[in-house]
Design a protein around this motif. Structure first.
Motif, PDB file in Angstrom:
ATOM      1  N   PRO A 169       0.741  -1.242   0.117  1.00 51.79           N
ATOM      2  CA  PRO A 169       0.170  -0.018  -0.008  1.00 51.79           C
ATOM      3  C   PRO A 169       0.741   1.585   0.056  1.00 51.79           C
ATOM      4  CG  PRO A 169      -0.609  -1.655   1.512  1.00 51.79           C
ATOM      5  CD  PRO A 169       0.495  -2.006   1.221  1.00 51.79           C
ATOM      6  N   ASP A 170       2.108   1.076   0.430  1.00 55.66           N
ATOM      7  CA  ASP A 170       2.925   2.402   0.373  1.00 55.66           C
ATOM      8  C   ASP A 170       4.023   2.487  -0.485  1.00 55.66           C
ATOM      9  OD1 ASP A 170       1.787   3.111   3.125  1.00 55.66           O
ATOM     10  OD2 ASP A 170       3.083   1.230   4.107  1.00 55.66           O
ATOM     11  N   ARG A 208      -4.737  -1.109   0.681  1.00 55.24           N
ATOM     12  CA  ARG A 208      -4.560  -1.780   2.171  1.00 55.24           C
ATOM     13  C   ARG A 208      -5.684  -2.729   2.682  1.00 55.24           C
ATOM     14  NH1 ARG A 208      -3.237   3.120   3.471  1.00 55.24           N
ATOM     15  NH2 ARG A 208      -1.008   2.839   3.483  1.00 55.24           N
ATOM     16  N   HIS A 211      -4.861  -6.057   1.205  1.00 55.60           N
ATOM     17  CA  HIS A 211      -3.790  -6.290   1.970  1.00 55.60           C
ATOM     18  C   HIS A 211      -4.232  -7.062   3.455  1.00 55.60           C
ATOM     19  CE1 HIS A 211      -0.123  -6.477   4.400  1.00 55.60           C
ATOM     20  NE2 HIS A 211       0.647  -6.693   3.263  1.00 55.60           N
ATOM     21  N   ARG A 212      -5.081  -6.206   3.975  1.00 54.70           N
ATOM     22  CA  ARG A 212      -5.573  -6.667   5.339  1.00 54.70           C
ATOM     23  C   ARG A 212      -6.439  -7.903   5.177  1.00 54.70           C
ATOM     24  NH1 ARG A 212      -4.648  -6.833  10.156  1.00 54.70           N
ATOM     25  NH2 ARG A 212      -4.590  -4.607  10.299  1.00 54.70           N
TER      26      ARG A 212
END
Length: 986
Positions: A169-170, A208, A211-212
């Motif tokens: 996400p980053d 994100r 990903h979670r």
């Protein structure tokens, strides 16, 4: 008289949503299947194994000339049924005495096909045995399995299905669209928020979120549904909260399992109280279901008239089924003496059920299928009042039952020479040269009986329940004076542990029938339920992961699961008895299609009854009520399996056992186990006579007579059926039996060379079938008439009757009957000199027989007639032309083959007399109604169903019904064939 019901589509499942790119796995799967015969896709629940397997199978299906078939195991829980499920998916109709797995291997030994076996994890041992037998007993069968665990065979190659890739996400997300997880979320979100797409502003949050969720497709899809009310950031915040709550208590759990559970639990939390309750109760359903089933299982007031909602609750001990000879005659039952309108017909008026009460016509006594009035005695509400099952006064759930004097604590309850008639030959003149032509039993529910009531669990709050909380139990209430309180769930303080779970006395129903539809709509909207088409309209399905979660919630309240499973069993029993009662009538295809769709739920109901103390007798009753399904629809092996279990669990001398014995005898004879069949039928006859049950005794006598016929005891069979036909119908006897007694008499007469008498008998049976709009028995009567006319060498009449028989057999999907009739039509075409047509029909018949028995059961008459047709046709056409036409017939699908046989009249043999019949074209012309002709013409113009509806000012469903009937009448499979037919008529 066996065959096969309309199967659920056992080819690749239809995709209702887009498939997100898995190019790597697709390529690897295809490569593995190219070099290995067993490939297993493994991975956690919700990762997409089933969708991937279907996609791989679709990519490779051209490599398998005999097709790709899909075996669904999610609704199956008995290892013994795995070979039968595989045979069913393959369209096989084995009636041999071999063990099921050995018979399956034998039938596919020469085929090149791909078998996709889905959801093997809970039946790993049985699936491993199936795979091993197919791998070692065949050369052209390959298997693609899905399972959370490997099957453990040395031949097995594994393909791990991983979660979808998710970007950091980053990191730089400018190419985020290249990640399947983000693409999946965006696609599903756009379905609920039109116009949603990935943008620079939301990419990081979506990444994100995915990903979670560990890139698990099911978890992503469940989360995306929430976009209807939340934005991505809100979605992520709330998911984080739920994830932390669920994962703090189980550090040993696998992370992906925790992730999926968090997503499922969150979806559960966002459901309303009724939606949560419906979700939990629906989890007892092993397969897909319709709205009526959902209402019966979930509603506390229950569907009106459903068994289990119309009777007084009583202790959870073995349930009583008192026998009463007088019965409520359903549409397929014979009335009592002095009541019949004609041989074997019902008068349609109200009858008594043996309890002195008057029952509204078409209802089922205390089975709760209608209303009843108790004249001159106290009703459940008071003297002279009508009781409507499912209402408070009839013992509606959450209400009081006042036990008056009328209440009880139990239940109220061919060739030119036509060798088919040669005495001593194989029984080719019967409905199939095997016990496939045996049927006929009591039509309708048991006389004056109903299952005991099974009230639903106690009242429920309507607010959402947090995940992990128990489904609320019933609350106690003070019993009114003079009433008997229904017991609370087992385990509730102050209750008798010997009593079944039920509502609290005096409490209002927590979930009304009318509320279930609204809850279903909400669950579909939240992607908890999948909506799919089915017979009779929309059906619904819970994914396995969601079903297991719902079952966990259900089990948190003592007694709740048992009550739900009992309601489900009672509803399946009511549906089976409704279908049985209507079996001798015009709705046979619809009844079979509905039961076929409910197959997994029927299995679950039987297993619950036969594995739960106190429920075995209801299981025997259900297994016996399904006699026509096991037999007429080509499932004798499975029927025997359930009846063996049910009879072993019910040794008491009851009417249910008498019926179970003769049905088991019928099914044993259908699998050519004549000694066993004779023994069961004789035992059933003795028990029925001891009980004074003339209807069940007549049913057992039918089975004994058919076994004599197939055992070549022709004089004995003739005497037997002459006696039963002369006796006439007895009260409660199933009209299928009445008709089949006449058909089997004609069969014995035909064997003994008395064709004229056989025709007379068949014509009487035909009139009986036509009065009731019956198709199944009628199709065999017509085939018998065709055979008789071949003896007379009256080819036009023989062909006309055989074609009509074939059309009806297609309508009820009687595969064995179609194979036999195709053989007969090929013989007729050969005799008439239509040699190319005969070769095509022989090719098609050989292909159909390959799914039954390539040796045609070893029947001398069947095989000699087929050899005669081939030899004469080869001499006329030459071997090369014959084989070309034979291959063409073998390449036709079943519907195409029947359509070809129906619309291509055989040309008359040179010098042949018409035999008193009309011209062949006239004989075989399909007659459409005026409205159907209008619709067919509009189809030929290229109009869609809605356009047809608009043009004729009718509802779209009405237009669709006309098109379906046209396709059925013409034996076609698509609209272009209708258009071509219309053009040809012009």
């Amino acid at each position: 008289m066996g065959g096969s019901a309309p199967r659920r589509d056992q080819h690749l499942p239809a995709e209702t949503t887009s498939f997100v790119d898995r190019r790597g796995e697709l390529t690897e799967g295809r490569e593995l299947l190219a070099r290995a015969r067993l490939v297993t896709l493994t991975g956690p629940g919700g990762v997409g194994k089933t969708r991937l397997a279907a996609r791989i199978a679709a990519r490779v299906q051209r490599a398998f000339p005999d097709g790709v078939r899909f075996v669904h195991l999610s609704g199956l829980h008995d290892p013994a049924l795995v070979p039968l499920a595989a045979a069913d998916a393959l369209g096989l109709h084995d009636h041999s005495p071999q063990p099921p797995l050995a018979a399956l291997v034998e039938q596919v030994r020469e085929r090149r096909l791909l078998l996709v076996v889905d959801n093997c994890e809970h039946l790993a041992g049985a699936c491993a045995q199936l795979a091993a037998a197919l791998l070692r007993g065949t050369e052209g069968v390959r298997i693609l399995a899905t399972s959370r665990h490997r099957l453990g065979l040395t031949e097995e190659h594994l393909l791990e299905v991983r979660p979808l890739p998710v970007p950091d996400p980053d990191s730089d997300l400018s190419a985020a669209e290249g990640y399947p997880a983000l693409t999946l979320f965006a696609d599903r979100a756009a379905a609920v928020v039109p116009g949603f797409r990935l943008t620079p502003a939301n990419r990081a949050s979506v990444a994100r979120l995915c990903h979670r969720l560990d890139g698990l497709p099911l978890a992503i899809e469940l989360a995306a549904v929430r976009m209807r009310v939340l934005d991505v950031d809100q979605l992520l915040d709330r998911l984080d909260d739920r994830y932390r709550f669920l994962t703090t208590g189980s550090p040993a759990a696998l992370p992906r399992h925790q992730t999926l559970r968090a997503a499922v639990a969150w979806s559960h939390d966002l459901c309303t109280g009724p939606e949560q309750l419906v979700w939990a109760r629906l989890s007892v359903l092993a397969g897909g279901f319709d709205l009526e089933t959902a209402e019966a299982v979930c509603a506390d007031d229950g569907p009106e008239g459903a068994p289990g909602h119309a009777e007084t609750q009583r202790p959870c001990t073995d349930r009583a089924f008192p026998h009463t000879q007088a019965s409520t005659d359903g549409p397929g039952e014979v009335d009592g003496p002095g009541e019949a309108d004609g041989p074997g017909e019902t008068d349609g008026s109200g009858e008594t059920d043996g309890s002195g009460e008057r029952v509204r016509p078409g209802s089922a006594s205390t089975g709760g299928l209608g209303e009843r009035v108790r004249p001159g005695s106290a009703s459940a509400d008071g003297p002279g009042e009508r009781v409507r099952p499912g209402s408070a006064s009839a013992g509606g759930l959450g209400e009081w039952v006042r036990l008056g004097p009328a209440s009880t604590g139990g239940l109220d309850e061919g060739t030119g020479s036509a060798p088919a008639f040669t005495a001593g030959s194989a029984p080719a003149f019967t409905a199939g040269s095997t016990p496939a032509f045996t049927a006929g039993t009591h039509q309708g529910p048991w006389p004056a009986q109903a299952l005991p009531a099974v009230p639903g669990p106690g009242p429920r709050p309507v607010h959402p329940l947090p995940a992990g909380s128990a489904v609320p139990a019933a609350r106690p209430a003070q019993a009114p004076t003079g009433a008997v309180a229904l017991p609370l769930p087992v385990g509730t303080p102050g209750t008798d542990p010997n009593l079944c779970p039920a509502h609290a006395p005096g409490a209002d129903p927590a979930l009304r029938t009318d509320d279930v539809l609204e809850a279903l709509a909400g669950l579909v909207d939240k992607s908890v339920l999948c909506r799919e088409p089915g017979p009779g309209g929309a059906r619904y399905r819970l994914l396995d992961t969601l079903r297991q979660y719902g079952l966990e919630q259900l089990r948190r309240t003592p007694g709740e699961e048992g009550a739900a499973r009992r309601r489900q069993r009672d509803w399946m029993l009511r549906r089976a008895e409704d279908c049985e009662r209507a079996w001798f009538g015009p709705g046979q295809p619809e009844a079979v299609a509905r039961l076929r769709a409910d197959q997994d739920n029927l299995r679950a109901a039987l297993d619950f009854s036969l594995s739960t103390p106190g429920e075995a007798r209801a299981g025997l009753r259900l297994a016996g009520a399904l006699w026509f399904y096991w037999h007429a629809c080509g499932a004798p092996r499975e029927g025997l399996y359930w009846l063996d279990r049910a009879l072993a669990a019910n040794p008491e001398p009851t009417r249910e056992r008498a019926r179970g014995l003769w049905v088991a005898g019928l099914l044993a004879a259908a699998t050519q186990d004549f000694p066993r069949g004779r023994r069961h039928a004789a035992d059933g006859l003795a028990l029925a006579r001891a009980l004074g049950d003339t209807a069940e005794a007549a049913h057992a006598e039918y089975v004994i007579g058919v076994i004599r016929l197939f055992g070549d005891d022709l004089p004995g069979a003739l005497r037997h059926f002459e006696s039963t036909v002369a006796r006439g119908p007895v009260p409660g006897q199933h009209l299928s039996l009445v008709g089949l007694d006449q058909v089997e008499l004609a069969c014995a007469l035909g064997y003994l060379g008395e064709a004229d008498r056989a025709v007379e008998v068949c014509e009487r049976a035909l009139r009986l079938c036509e009065r009731h709009g019956e198709q199944w028995v009628r199709s065999y009567v017509l085939r018998m008439l065709a055979l008789a006319h071949t003896v007379r060498r009256d080819w036009p009449r023989a062909e006309r009757h055989a074609r009509e028989a074939l059309r009806l057999k297609l309508a009820v999907h009687d595969v064995i009957g179609m194979a036999l009739t195709l053989d007969l039509l090929a013989s007729i075409a050969t005799a008439r000199g239509a040699h190319e047509h005969a070769a095509v029909l022989l090719g098609g018949a050989d292909r159909v027989w390959a799914d039954i028995d390539t040796g045609r059961w070893g029947a001398h008459t069947l095989n000699s007639a087929r050899r005669d047709s081939e030899e004469r046709t080869c001499r006329a056409l030459g071997r090369e032309a014959f084989e070309r036409a034979h291959r063409r017939g073998g390449g036709l699908g079943l519907t195409e083959l029947v359509g070809h046989a129906l619309r291509e009249p055989a040309r008359p043999h040179p010098g042949e007399s018409p035999g008193g019949g009309r011209a062949p074209q006239e004989d075989t012309a399909v007659r459409l109604t005026r409205r159907e002709t209008e619709v067919a013409q509009l189809v030929a113009e290229g109009l869609a169903n809605q356009q047809i509806a608009d043009r004729l000012v009718i509802a779209r469903r009405t237009a669709e019904g006309h098109v379906e009937r046209i396709l059925s009448k013409l034996g076609f499979s698509n609209r272009s064939q209708i258009a071509a037919w219309v053009t040809a008529q012009r």
